[in-house]
Design a protein around this motif. Sequence first.
Motif, PDB file in Angstrom:
ATOM      1  N   PHE A 118       1.075   6.852  -3.658  1.00  0.00           N
ATOM      2  CA  PHE A 118       0.567   6.006  -4.730  1.00  0.00           C
ATOM      3  C   PHE A 118       1.057   4.575  -4.502  1.00  0.00           C
ATOM      4  O   PHE A 118       2.263   4.356  -4.329  1.00  0.00           O
TER       5      PHE A 118
ATOM      6  N   MET B  74       0.881   0.880  -6.352  1.00  0.00           N
ATOM      7  CA  MET B  74       0.511   0.144  -7.569  1.00  0.00           C
ATOM      8  C   MET B  74       0.668  -1.342  -7.329  1.00  0.00           C
ATOM      9  O   MET B  74       1.637  -1.772  -6.702  1.00  0.00           O
TER      10      MET B  74
ATOM     11  N   GLY C  19       4.544  -4.790  -7.929  1.00  0.00           N
ATOM     12  CA  GLY C  19       3.992  -3.500  -7.573  1.00  0.00           C
ATOM     13  C   GLY C  19       5.071  -2.452  -7.447  1.00  0.00           C
ATOM     14  O   GLY C  19       6.260  -2.702  -7.688  1.00  0.00           O
ATOM     15  N   ALA C  20       4.641  -1.268  -7.069  1.00  0.00           N
ATOM     16  CA  ALA C  20       5.545  -0.142  -6.885  1.00  0.00           C
ATOM     17  C   ALA C  20       4.828   0.870  -6.007  1.00  0.00           C
ATOM     18  O   ALA C  20       3.605   0.835  -5.890  1.00  0.00           O
ATOM     19  N   SER C  21       5.586   1.743  -5.389  1.00  0.00           N
ATOM     20  CA  SER C  21       4.963   2.796  -4.590  1.00  0.00           C
ATOM     21  C   SER C  21       5.910   3.985  -4.456  1.00  0.00           C
ATOM     22  O   SER C  21       7.137   3.833  -4.497  1.00  0.00           O
ATOM     23  N   PHE C  22       5.321   5.158  -4.328  1.00  0.00           N
ATOM     24  CA  PHE C  22       6.080   6.360  -3.980  1.00  0.00           C
ATOM     25  C   PHE C  22       5.087   7.409  -3.532  1.00  0.00           C
ATOM     26  O   PHE C  22       3.882   7.273  -3.754  1.00  0.00           O
TER      27      PHE C  22
ATOM     28  N   ALA D 154      11.436   9.233  -7.829  1.00  0.00           N
ATOM     29  CA  ALA D 154      10.985   7.869  -8.137  1.00  0.00           C
ATOM     30  C   ALA D 154      11.130   7.558  -9.619  1.00  0.00           C
ATOM     31  O   ALA D 154      11.069   6.403 -10.030  1.00  0.00           O
TER      32      ALA D 154
ATOM     33  N   SER E 114       9.864   2.623  -4.612  1.00  0.00           N
ATOM     34  CA  SER E 114      10.451   1.312  -4.886  1.00  0.00           C
ATOM     35  C   SER E 114       9.554   0.498  -5.799  1.00  0.00           C
ATOM     36  O   SER E 114       8.384   0.802  -5.985  1.00  0.00           O
ATOM     37  N   VAL E 115      10.148  -0.548  -6.368  1.00  0.00           N
ATOM     38  CA  VAL E 115       9.477  -1.458  -7.289  1.00  0.00           C
ATOM     39  C   VAL E 115       9.740  -2.872  -6.784  1.00  0.00           C
ATOM     40  O   VAL E 115      10.860  -3.173  -6.371  1.00  0.00           O
TER      41      VAL E 115
END
Lengths: 280, 280, 280
Positions: free
Chosen positions: C31, C33, C44-47, C55, C65-66
């Motif tokens: 994902f 973001m 943003g962020a992702s995991f 997460a 992370s963000v």
Amino acid sequence: EVTLSGDARMGVTNNTDSGDTEFSSRARVKFTMSGETDGGLSFGASFRAHEAGDANGNTEMSSGSVFMSGAFGTITMGNVAGAAEAAVGDLSGVGYTGLGDFSDTVFLTGDGAEGEPIVQYAYTAGDLSVYVSTSDGAQVENYALGVGYKMGDYNFGLGYESSSNAFGAPDGATHLVASVGGTFGAISAKAVYGKADVSGLDADQYGLSATYTADALAVTGFYKVVDTSALPGPFGKTTATGIGASYDLGGGAAVKGGVVNVDFGPVDDSVYDLGVTFSF
Amino acid sequence: EVTLSGDARMGVTNNTDSGDTEFSSRARVKFTMSGETDGGLSFGASFRAHEAGDANGNTEMSSGSVFMSGAFGTITMGNVAGAAEAAVGDLSGVGYTGLGDFSDTVFLTGDGAEGEPIVQYAYTAGDLSVYVSTSDGAQVENYALGVGYKMGDYNFGLGYESSSNAFGAPDGATHLVASVGGTFGAISAKAVYGKADVSGLDADQYGLSATYTADALAVTGFYKVVDTSALPGPFGKTTATGIGASYDLGGGAAVKGGVVNVDFGPVDDSVYDLGVTFSF
Amino acid sequence: EVTLSGDARMGVTNNTDSGDTEFSSRARVKFTMSGETDGGLSFGASFRAHEAGDANGNTEMSSGSVFMSGAFGTITMGNVAGAAEAAVGDLSGVGYTGLGDFSDTVFLTGDGAEGEPIVQYAYTAGDLSVYVSTSDGAQVENYALGVGYKMGDYNFGLGYESSSNAFGAPDGATHLVASVGGTFGAISAKAVYGKADVSGLDADQYGLSATYTADALAVTGFYKVVDTSALPGPFGKTTATGIGASYDLGGGAAVKGGVVNVDFGPVDDSVYDLGVTFSF
């Protein structure tokens, strides 16, 4: 490309640890990945959100699967059906929860039985499909062969499978299983028969299911016996009889309910459910 | 259809096991499923990615929810708010992490309290909303009723709930809880009062929160008391006072921070945080 | 906005607990973001799906992370690379599974080493990038600095890092590490050297990797030594030599295979794999 689909359901059932009638609901999401090589080979993978950890398992991948396909057929690795299951399949079940899935055929390999990835190869030519599956042999030596054939409104399945560790038997087990299905106007029916040799002892299973469809309504009944009473240990003869109905509300929604009577040794029990199912 | 949304945050807080100021961050994704039957009923389901396993729990579904709605109202099953919570709700909290959520109202049922699915029914007619919720009674017998009413800039909530196993009390507990809220120019405020009968012993909670908004800035303060000192065991009177601010950066981003003083028996502690929050 | 991407792979490897050749496959979804404030800051962020629980960890966020970025640079919190790793990176590895990732550089901080969020700050001006990272100091006191520089077809990295609990050493450890890389026609190569002071005892690592590319084919070799033989306890000198090839099938698919010889004390072992990899 990664696409999302989902399913959900809610209702009541007495098919619980306590036997009390309880609320039962769930919501799930599935990821489906697909691509194509420059040479025209298709490839993809899929798993459900709650299986994400198991789908990342490498030599212990126990959920989801990865595939590649072309003119040579389709090769799939992961938590896939064994070749016998791919060819023969299950009877039709009842209830919005499946009510214990007693209409399912018992197979020795595939569909998570190994707790590690297996490989299934499938090839379809016209009405004929052939399947081969195998484990990697490091922990268990399981393999299976299957053939499916369609002839007008009829379909036939035949499977053979071998497992080195089924039922805890010292010399493993083999299983020959067949199905015949057909559609007769508003009725579709299927019969399954399987005979296993479990380290020299016999076990068998047989059953029949039929579904009558009239517009949005479908009524399904099944009868299924799994007889492992010749085996030592906590095994016996299980007879399950089920009847259920489904009413399609359109848009992916349906009302479903069912009753299953399960007779296993001294236990003679009935479970039921009634709920709504949604697909997204 | 399945759609994705997400939220994330990062910053510092001393609201930690050690009491030290630590980095605190998280990222989450939510799946929202929706559909419509041919007859015009809406249905859907939702859960967050990290709740996928619990959302697949059937009789133990403890995260996410499934709903169906029409002219009759909305029926939701899963990890839903109880009827009292749906009508009364919480005070406004502070901080980018919530700082322990001491502004939340204590309820006896719903929002995961049961560890299994409950059902909430909601019906709204103009400014009036009514709610009913219940567990299935197999493990615990919990139910609740709630009414919400809007009158111009004011809103009122009233809830009653009963639980067979609250606070480990032998004869269960009942709880009457009410709220009043309103908007006065740039200020919105809310007060909550609840009185519980815990197997014959009294417990109560009360509090007030107010938020002042000026363009992108919002300043919130709250005062909240939960007094369970009449109950045996590890209970007492908790007084929490909080103040915080939020600055909207647009596009789904905000800077938020807060300070909360918590007084519980011999413990008199202050926690704070400061960070950014994102919604996607 | 939340977007989905994915990757999957399947094949065979003997890099297993048993040393037998086994099937190894996995499927993953990520994902991502992203958003932008009214003032033009990106965030943003992702995991990955299987990391969803970690997460959501707040002070124990150990996956995903963000970030927020603008003219000031980029600040990222969560499971991020330490500053030394961000500047220096790893050698090129081989195999469709990575075969144990012996080509990776050993770093003292970041990339999950802390089991809690750290912060990385990055700023790039033309060919120069600088990195700073730090833990919050509550459990461990880890920090790092890094500089990266590009000059035509060459690139240089330099990092320094300090950890209060590396290798269980009482007085912690520091590590100075550097890399140089370049592209020479069809060949790209990289060398890494690192020297650590582990509470007064020396440890070092060094290695070289090179990749030759011809149309869809890429052949990679590496040699890597990690020498911790001066440290007490279960440490020693590990020498890994690997060679592998990758053939790009287009559309995100590739065939990859590799062989790695690992020499560690009395153990002198070879592992190999061969499979297909997919990105979606």
